[in-house]
Design a protein around this motif. Structure first.
Motif, PDB file in Angstrom:
ATOM      1  N   GLY A 104       0.826  -1.192   0.000  1.00 25.25           N
ATOM      2  CA  GLY A 104       0.000   0.000   0.000  1.00 25.25           C
ATOM      3  C   GLY A 104       0.868   1.252   0.000  1.00 25.25           C
ATOM      4  N   ARG A 105       0.217   2.397   0.154  1.00 28.69           N
ATOM      5  CA  ARG A 105       0.961   3.656   0.129  1.00 28.69           C
ATOM      6  C   ARG A 105       1.920   3.762   1.309  1.00 28.69           C
ATOM      7  N   TYR A 106       1.506   3.258   2.442  1.00 32.45           N
ATOM      8  CA  TYR A 106       2.378   3.209   3.621  1.00 32.45           C
ATOM      9  C   TYR A 106       1.960   2.006   4.446  1.00 32.45           C
ATOM     10  N   SER A 107       2.897   1.415   5.157  1.00 31.75           N
ATOM     11  CA  SER A 107       2.616   0.219   5.945  1.00 31.75           C
ATOM     12  C   SER A 107       1.786   0.560   7.183  1.00 31.75           C
ATOM     13  N   HIS A 108       0.570   0.028   7.235  1.00 29.59           N
ATOM     14  CA  HIS A 108      -0.257   0.199   8.432  1.00 29.59           C
ATOM     15  C   HIS A 108       0.424  -0.417   9.652  1.00 29.59           C
ATOM     16  N   LYS A 109       1.097  -1.531   9.431  1.00 27.92           N
ATOM     17  CA  LYS A 109       1.764  -2.212  10.549  1.00 27.92           C
ATOM     18  C   LYS A 109       2.863  -1.346  11.145  1.00 27.92           C
ATOM     19  N   GLU A 110       3.621  -0.687  10.274  1.00 28.83           N
ATOM     20  CA  GLU A 110       4.697   0.160  10.764  1.00 28.83           C
ATOM     21  C   GLU A 110       4.138   1.363  11.517  1.00 28.83           C
ATOM     22  N   ALA A 111       3.072   1.960  11.002  1.00 31.06           N
ATOM     23  CA  ALA A 111       2.462   3.100  11.690  1.00 31.06           C
ATOM     24  C   ALA A 111       1.937   2.683  13.061  1.00 31.06           C
ATOM     25  N   ALA A 112       1.269   1.530  13.116  1.00 33.09           N
ATOM     26  CA  ALA A 112       0.730   1.040  14.389  1.00 33.09           C
ATOM     27  C   ALA A 112       1.841   0.685  15.357  1.00 33.09           C
ATOM     28  N   ARG A 113       2.925   0.114  14.847  1.00 37.42           N
ATOM     29  CA  ARG A 113       4.069  -0.221  15.704  1.00 37.42           C
ATOM     30  C   ARG A 113       4.687   1.042  16.285  1.00 37.42           C
ATOM     31  N   LEU A 114       4.900   2.047  15.444  1.00 33.59           N
ATOM     32  CA  LEU A 114       5.496   3.294  15.908  1.00 33.59           C
ATOM     33  C   LEU A 114       4.572   4.021  16.886  1.00 33.59           C
ATOM     34  N   ALA A 115       3.273   3.734  16.781  1.00 32.92           N
ATOM     35  CA  ALA A 115       2.305   4.328  17.699  1.00 32.92           C
ATOM     36  C   ALA A 115       2.247   3.589  19.030  1.00 32.92           C
ATOM     37  N   GLY A 116       3.057   2.537  19.171  1.00 33.14           N
ATOM     38  CA  GLY A 116       3.123   1.801  20.426  1.00 33.14           C
ATOM     39  C   GLY A 116       1.975   0.839  20.659  1.00 33.14           C
ATOM     40  N   LEU A 117       1.287   0.449  19.586  1.00 35.61           N
ATOM     41  CA  LEU A 117       0.104  -0.404  19.737  1.00 35.61           C
ATOM     42  C   LEU A 117       0.412  -1.892  19.705  1.00 35.61           C
ATOM     43  N   GLY A 118       1.627  -2.272  19.326  1.00 33.81           N
ATOM     44  CA  GLY A 118       1.961  -3.689  19.256  1.00 33.81           C
ATOM     45  C   GLY A 118       3.227  -3.925  18.463  1.00 33.81           C
ATOM     46  N   SER A 119       3.366  -5.138  17.937  1.00 32.95           N
ATOM     47  CA  SER A 119       4.570  -5.516  17.201  1.00 32.95           C
ATOM     48  C   SER A 119       4.178  -6.291  15.946  1.00 32.95           C
ATOM     49  N   ILE A 120       5.171  -6.778  15.239  1.00 31.18           N
ATOM     50  CA  ILE A 120       4.944  -7.544  14.014  1.00 31.18           C
ATOM     51  C   ILE A 120       5.373  -8.991  14.253  1.00 31.18           C
ATOM     52  N   GLY A 121       4.507  -9.935  13.855  1.00 35.06           N
ATOM     53  CA  GLY A 121       4.761 -11.344  14.100  1.00 35.06           C
ATOM     54  C   GLY A 121       5.481 -12.034  12.965  1.00 35.06           C
ATOM     55  N   LYS A 122       5.849 -13.302  13.180  1.00 35.98           N
ATOM     56  CA  LYS A 122       6.502 -14.097  12.140  1.00 35.98           C
ATOM     57  C   LYS A 122       5.617 -14.265  10.911  1.00 35.98           C
ATOM     58  N   ASN A 123       4.292 -14.184  11.113  1.00 36.10           N
ATOM     59  CA  ASN A 123       3.367 -14.296   9.984  1.00 36.10           C
ATOM     60  C   ASN A 123       3.252 -12.990   9.217  1.00 36.10           C
ATOM     61  N   SER A 124       4.060 -12.005   9.586  1.00 37.81           N
ATOM     62  CA  SER A 124       4.087 -10.676   8.977  1.00 37.81           C
ATOM     63  C   SER A 124       2.809  -9.888   9.248  1.00 37.81           C
ATOM     64  N   MET A 125       2.013 -10.343  10.199  1.00 32.02           N
ATOM     65  CA  MET A 125       0.825  -9.618  10.599  1.00 32.02           C
ATOM     66  C   MET A 125       1.141  -8.758  11.811  1.00 32.02           C
ATOM     67  N   PHE A 126       0.342  -7.719  12.005  1.00 29.03           N
ATOM     68  CA  PHE A 126       0.486  -6.900  13.192  1.00 29.03           C
ATOM     69  C   PHE A 126      -0.126  -7.632  14.379  1.00 29.03           C
ATOM     70  N   ILE A 127       0.594  -7.638  15.504  1.00 27.78           N
ATOM     71  CA  ILE A 127       0.097  -8.280  16.721  1.00 27.78           C
ATOM     72  C   ILE A 127      -0.176  -7.190  17.756  1.00 27.78           C
ATOM     73  N   HIS A 128      -1.440  -6.892  17.949  1.00 26.22           N
ATOM     74  CA  HIS A 128      -1.830  -5.837  18.879  1.00 26.22           C
ATOM     75  C   HIS A 128      -1.521  -6.275  20.310  1.00 26.22           C
ATOM     76  N   LYS A 129      -1.149  -5.336  21.147  1.00 28.67           N
ATOM     77  CA  LYS A 129      -0.733  -5.637  22.521  1.00 28.67           C
ATOM     78  C   LYS A 129      -1.841  -6.275  23.347  1.00 28.67           C
ATOM     79  N   ASP A 130      -3.102  -6.026  23.009  1.00 28.30           N
ATOM     80  CA  ASP A 130      -4.227  -6.614  23.738  1.00 28.30           C
ATOM     81  C   ASP A 130      -5.022  -7.621  22.919  1.00 28.30           C
ATOM     82  N   PHE A 131      -5.191  -7.378  21.636  1.00 27.69           N
ATOM     83  CA  PHE A 131      -6.078  -8.176  20.792  1.00 27.69           C
ATOM     84  C   PHE A 131      -5.359  -9.195  19.925  1.00 27.69           C
ATOM     85  N   GLY A 132      -4.030  -9.214  19.976  1.00 19.92           N
ATOM     86  CA  GLY A 132      -3.294 -10.146  19.133  1.00 19.92           C
ATOM     87  C   GLY A 132      -3.393  -9.779  17.669  1.00 19.92           C
ATOM     88  N   CYS A 133      -3.321 -10.785  16.804  1.00 20.99           N
ATOM     89  CA  CYS A 133      -3.280 -10.506  15.364  1.00 20.99           C
ATOM     90  C   CYS A 133      -4.654 -10.472  14.702  1.00 20.99           C
TER      91      CYS A 133
END
Length: 220
Positions: A104-133
């Motif tokens: 996409g135009r910018y990585s949603h995962k990277e924006a969410a990670r930089l916002a402190g909402l979670g990390s990126i998993g081995k499946n390349s999905m965003f893993i939210h700190k409370d809700f998981g992937c």
């Protein structure tokens, strides 16, 4: 109430599950701050995924994407009427001006990670700190200055390889994410896409899967 707090409350009142704010230095928007919007997927719907996605999941996936796009628009209008500029990045949209690159135009995962909402998993999905992937993401860029986190989360996967073993396309390498690791080192989007098109065409034109998300122990 600060504008930042007011905006977060506004978005959550309108359906967002979580909202974060990030300083972004590498976008092409000319706008230095981002609002990351998270919407949690239905656990009951994800639970129904087996060795293939379901029609219900495909519809849910599209509905959540549509909600996120509406939330981004609402956030933009909220900021615009207060004198700020905004650019939205759709929840699910590929920009293929240089060929089909699954980006996409910018990585949603990277924006969410930089916002402190979670990390990126081995499946390349965003893993939210409370809700998981089991979440979908959207991003809005703006010139409104926000308070942003100083620290971000690291990969939480450890030695787990459930997604690697469950992926029917063999698209997940098993490499853990860390700053500087490219998506292509962890995940082959073309393998994933081709497998879905070949095997799940009877479900949403082969546009969704979700198996790696279903098996993730971090999923809420």
């Amino acid at each position: 109430m600060k504008l930042q707090e007011e905006l977060k409350k506004y978005l959550i009142d309108n359906g967002a599950s979580d909202v974060g704010f990030a300083k972004i230095n590498d976008s092409d928007t000319g706008l230095g701050y981002a609002v990351s919007v998270v919407v949690r997927l239905s656990a009951a719907i994800v639970d129904e995924i087996t060795d293939e996605p379901t029609h219900t999941y495909f519809n849910h996936y599209r509905s959540v994407n549509a909600l996120i796009d509406q939330l981004l628009l609402k956030a933009g209008l909220f900021l615009q009427c207060r004198g700020y500029r905004y650019i939205t990045v759709a929840a699910s949209q590929s920009i293929n001006k240089d060929g089909w690159n699954y980006k996409g135009r910018y990585s949603h995962k990277e924006a969410a990670r930089l916002a402190g909402l979670g990390s990126i998993g081995k499946n390349s999905m965003f893993i939210h700190k409370d809700f998981g992937c089991s979440v979908r993401l959207g991003t809005l860029f703006t010139d409104c200055v926000f308070e942003t986190p100083e620290k971000t989360m690291t990969c939480v996967c450890g030695e787990c390889r459930r997604c690697v073993e469950a992926c029917p396309a063999g698209a997940i390498s098993g490499k853990s994410w860390e700053p500087g690791v490219k998506r292509e080192e962890m995940f082959d989007p073309e393998k994933c896409s081709n497998f879905m098109k070949q095997n799940f065409k009877h479900i949403g034109r082969g546009a969704v899967c979700g198996i790696c998300m279903k098996v993730c122990p971090k999923r809420s």
